[in-house]
Scaffold this motif. Structure first.
Motif, PDB file in Angstrom:
ATOM      1  N   ARG A 140       0.806  -1.216   0.000  1.00 52.68           N
ATOM      2  CA  ARG A 140       0.000   0.000   0.000  1.00 52.68           C
ATOM      3  C   ARG A 140       0.841   1.268   0.000  1.00 52.68           C
ATOM      4  O   ARG A 140       0.408   2.316   0.441  1.00 52.68           O
ATOM      5  CB  ARG A 140      -0.927   0.015   1.229  1.00 52.68           C
ATOM      6  N   GLY A 141       2.072   1.176  -0.518  1.00 53.51           N
ATOM      7  CA  GLY A 141       2.881   2.377  -0.667  1.00 53.51           C
ATOM      8  C   GLY A 141       3.570   2.797   0.603  1.00 53.51           C
ATOM      9  O   GLY A 141       3.679   2.022   1.559  1.00 53.51           O
ATOM     10  N   GLY A 142       4.058   4.044   0.606  1.00 50.24           N
ATOM     11  CA  GLY A 142       4.867   4.531   1.714  1.00 50.24           C
ATOM     12  C   GLY A 142       4.042   5.294   2.735  1.00 50.24           C
ATOM     13  O   GLY A 142       2.833   5.131   2.836  1.00 50.24           O
ATOM     14  N   GLU A 143       4.750   6.152   3.472  1.00 49.09           N
ATOM     15  CA  GLU A 143       4.093   6.947   4.505  1.00 49.09           C
ATOM     16  C   GLU A 143       3.893   8.370   3.999  1.00 49.09           C
ATOM     17  O   GLU A 143       4.760   8.921   3.336  1.00 49.09           O
ATOM     18  CB  GLU A 143       4.968   6.991   5.763  1.00 49.09           C
ATOM     19  N   ARG A 144       2.772   8.955   4.377  1.00 50.06           N
ATOM     20  CA  ARG A 144       2.405  10.281   3.904  1.00 50.06           C
ATOM     21  C   ARG A 144       3.536  11.297   4.134  1.00 50.06           C
ATOM     22  O   ARG A 144       3.945  11.993   3.214  1.00 50.06           O
ATOM     23  CB  ARG A 144       1.142  10.720   4.649  1.00 50.06           C
ATOM     24  N   ASP A 145       4.026  11.368   5.370  1.00 45.70           N
ATOM     25  CA  ASP A 145       5.019  12.396   5.693  1.00 45.70           C
ATOM     26  C   ASP A 145       6.316  12.197   4.931  1.00 45.70           C
ATOM     27  O   ASP A 145       6.987  13.153   4.563  1.00 45.70           O
ATOM     28  CB  ASP A 145       5.286  12.416   7.197  1.00 45.70           C
ATOM     29  N   ARG A 146       6.673  10.955   4.691  1.00 47.06           N
ATOM     30  CA  ARG A 146       7.931  10.682   3.991  1.00 47.06           C
ATOM     31  C   ARG A 146       7.807  10.876   2.483  1.00 47.06           C
ATOM     32  O   ARG A 146       8.806  10.810   1.766  1.00 47.06           O
ATOM     33  CB  ARG A 146       8.421   9.278   4.325  1.00 47.06           C
ATOM     34  N   SER A 147       6.592  11.077   1.995  1.00 48.28           N
ATOM     35  CA  SER A 147       6.421  11.292   0.556  1.00 48.28           C
ATOM     36  C   SER A 147       6.710  12.736   0.154  1.00 48.28           C
ATOM     37  O   SER A 147       6.812  13.058  -1.018  1.00 48.28           O
ATOM     38  CB  SER A 147       4.992  10.931   0.139  1.00 48.28           C
ATOM     39  N   VAL A 148       6.845  13.622   1.149  1.00 55.29           N
ATOM     40  CA  VAL A 148       7.058  15.047   0.877  1.00 55.29           C
ATOM     41  C   VAL A 148       8.432  15.274   0.257  1.00 55.29           C
ATOM     42  O   VAL A 148       9.421  14.673   0.673  1.00 55.29           O
ATOM     43  CB  VAL A 148       6.939  15.857   2.193  1.00 55.29           C
ATOM     44  N   ASP A 149       8.491  16.142  -0.756  1.00 55.68           N
ATOM     45  CA  ASP A 149       9.765  16.558  -1.339  1.00 55.68           C
ATOM     46  C   ASP A 149      10.477  17.431  -0.300  1.00 55.68           C
ATOM     47  O   ASP A 149       9.936  18.457   0.118  1.00 55.68           O
ATOM     48  CB  ASP A 149       9.474  17.364  -2.613  1.00 55.68           C
ATOM     49  N   PRO A 150      11.684  17.026   0.125  1.00 54.95           N
ATOM     50  CA  PRO A 150      12.376  17.778   1.184  1.00 54.95           C
ATOM     51  C   PRO A 150      12.578  19.253   0.822  1.00 54.95           C
ATOM     52  O   PRO A 150      12.682  20.104   1.706  1.00 54.95           O
ATOM     53  CB  PRO A 150      13.733  17.077   1.307  1.00 54.95           C
ATOM     54  N   GLY A 151      12.587  19.587  -0.472  1.00 55.59           N
ATOM     55  CA  GLY A 151      12.790  20.983  -0.879  1.00 55.59           C
ATOM     56  C   GLY A 151      11.506  21.786  -0.986  1.00 55.59           C
ATOM     57  O   GLY A 151      11.532  22.938  -1.397  1.00 55.59           O
ATOM     58  N   ASP A 152      10.366  21.197  -0.609  1.00 56.79           N
ATOM     59  CA  ASP A 152       9.083  21.883  -0.780  1.00 56.79           C
ATOM     60  C   ASP A 152       8.686  22.608   0.503  1.00 56.79           C
ATOM     61  O   ASP A 152       8.338  21.971   1.496  1.00 56.79           O
ATOM     62  CB  ASP A 152       8.014  20.846  -1.164  1.00 56.79           C
ATOM     63  N   PRO A 153       8.699  23.967   0.499  1.00 57.12           N
ATOM     64  CA  PRO A 153       8.370  24.708   1.726  1.00 57.12           C
ATOM     65  C   PRO A 153       6.920  24.485   2.168  1.00 57.12           C
ATOM     66  O   PRO A 153       6.620  24.570   3.364  1.00 57.12           O
ATOM     67  CB  PRO A 153       8.595  26.174   1.337  1.00 57.12           C
ATOM     68  N   ALA A 154       6.014  24.188   1.228  1.00 56.11           N
ATOM     69  CA  ALA A 154       4.605  23.977   1.601  1.00 56.11           C
ATOM     70  C   ALA A 154       4.372  22.551   2.112  1.00 56.11           C
ATOM     71  O   ALA A 154       3.289  22.258   2.618  1.00 56.11           O
ATOM     72  CB  ALA A 154       3.700  24.265   0.407  1.00 56.11           C
ATOM     73  N   ARG A 155       5.375  21.692   1.990  1.00 61.20           N
ATOM     74  CA  ARG A 155       5.300  20.309   2.474  1.00 61.20           C
ATOM     75  C   ARG A 155       4.048  19.568   1.993  1.00 61.20           C
ATOM     76  O   ARG A 155       3.302  18.974   2.775  1.00 61.20           O
ATOM     77  CB  ARG A 155       5.399  20.274   4.016  1.00 61.20           C
ATOM     78  N   ILE A 156       3.813  19.623   0.685  1.00 65.61           N
ATOM     79  CA  ILE A 156       2.666  18.924   0.092  1.00 65.61           C
ATOM     80  C   ILE A 156       3.059  17.446  -0.111  1.00 65.61           C
ATOM     81  O   ILE A 156       4.058  17.158  -0.754  1.00 65.61           O
ATOM     82  CB  ILE A 156       2.305  19.540  -1.282  1.00 65.61           C
ATOM     83  N   PRO A 157       2.278  16.512   0.452  1.00 65.75           N
ATOM     84  CA  PRO A 157       2.609  15.093   0.256  1.00 65.75           C
ATOM     85  C   PRO A 157       2.379  14.673  -1.201  1.00 65.75           C
ATOM     86  O   PRO A 157       1.642  15.347  -1.938  1.00 65.75           O
ATOM     87  CB  PRO A 157       1.642  14.362   1.197  1.00 65.75           C
TER      88      PRO A 157
END
Ligand SMILES: [Ca+2]
Ligand SMILES: [Ca+2]
Ligand SMILES: [Cu+2]
Length: 317
Positions: A256-273
């Motif tokens: 079922r894929g990964g974890e929501r928080d870990r899907s965020v692009d580390p360079g994204d200030p808005a932290r969109i999953p």
């Protein structure tokens, strides 16, 4: 360990244009292409029904007509969700591919992706464009929230990455492409991709420069249309590297894929999953992006639709 369902259950209501995909164990991912596809690993998925083609403009229009749904691209983003964003970006808009007039740096995708105010599913190239002559083209400019709303309305769901990839492979376990190991068997184009030098020259040798109506290319072994190419397709899985998820020692059951928080692009200030999208699009070209394959995958921020991203649904028994 889940049990594969080799036999097709009775067809549930509302699945007339869907195909039964028998469950089974298959080799997911690939060791031969981009690093995010590796390692190839064994996965078992249970059987499910899947749309034969991606959701079309006509189908999405029916949904909007019945529900009044307003897509993410048609609404101004809430400044609270995008700290520090320039005000001129906080307008209804979507991301559109624009062919640059001359050769550009392939390392910077902003050379061809443009945030266009007024671009949305009814105006795929921005204001002045329309879908009047495209009822049977895949709907585009749909964000995660939109595809979820559609699926709920239709009594369906979005596939996991593993379900999508099993369906895409059409029964050819371990093959490079959805139709075998050759890109153009007998010189034939098997999917709507890009011919010529991306992003400046699109020869349209396969018949289509942008999206094609669904079903203009040969179906795969399961009778599914345009799994590869035409438009990328949303899956429900949070994006994570296969290597962080797969266990090479054993078969993974119904991943079922990964974890929501870990899907965020580390360079994204808005932290969109980000979700996983699959299959490549009409923009995939040998000189830039060879993602016209079942194993190909990319992360896609949930708030973002584009001119080359659509979806199809599934029904689990
Ligand atoms: Ca094409
Ligand atoms: Ca596709
Ligand atoms: Cu691509």
């Amino acid at each position: 360990m889940s049990v594969a369902q080799p036999t097709r259950p009775d067809r549930p209501p509302g699945t007339a244009d869907m195909t039964w995909i028998p469950g089974g164990t298959f080799l997911m991912g690939s060791d031969d292409h981009y690093p995010e596809e590796a390692p190839a690993h064994k996965v078992t998925v249970e059987g499910f029904w899947i749309d034969r083609h991606t959701v079309t403009n006509a189908e999405f229009a029916r949904f909007v007509g019945r529900t009044g749904h307003v897509t993410v691209a048609e609404r101004a983003p809430d400044p609270a969700d995008y700290p520090g964003a320039r005000p001129e970006l906080l307008v209804p808009a979507s991301t559109v591919f624009r062919r640059p007039p001359h050769r550009v740096d392939l390392g910077n995708h902003y050379n061809w992706w443009t945030y266009v105010p007024g671009a949305d599913w009814r105006h795929p190239q921005g204001p002045g464009s329309s879908i009047k002559k495209k009822p049977d083209h895949p709907v585009v400019h749909v964000a995660w929230e939109d595809v979820q709303a559609y699926a709920r309305w239709a009594g369906k769901e979005l596939p996991t990455e593993a379900e999508w990839e099993l369906a895409c492979r059409g029964g050819l376990d371990g093959a490079e492409f959805a139709w075998g190991d050759e890109l153009n068997p007998g010189g034939r184009w098997m999917a709507n991709t890009w011919q010529g030098e991306f992003p400046v020259e699109n020869t349209g040798e396969d018949g289509w420069e942008g999206t094609a109506p669904v079903g203009r290319f040969p179906p795969n072994g399961y009778g599914l249309l345009d799994m590869v190419g035409n438009v990328w397709e949303w899956t429900v899985d949070w994006y994570q590297a296969h290597g962080e998820l797969a266990h090479a020692c054993c078969t993974v059951a119904s991943p079922r894929g990964g974890e929501r928080d870990r899907s965020v692009d580390p360079g994204d200030p808005a932290r969109i999953p980000r979700k996983v999208m699959k299959g490549g699009s009409h923009l995939c070209a040998p000189n830039y992006c060879r993602r016209y394959r079942p194993a190909a995958r990319m992360p896609q921020a949930v708030d973002t639709g584009t001119s080359h991203l659509g979806f199809r649904c599934i029904v689990r028994p």
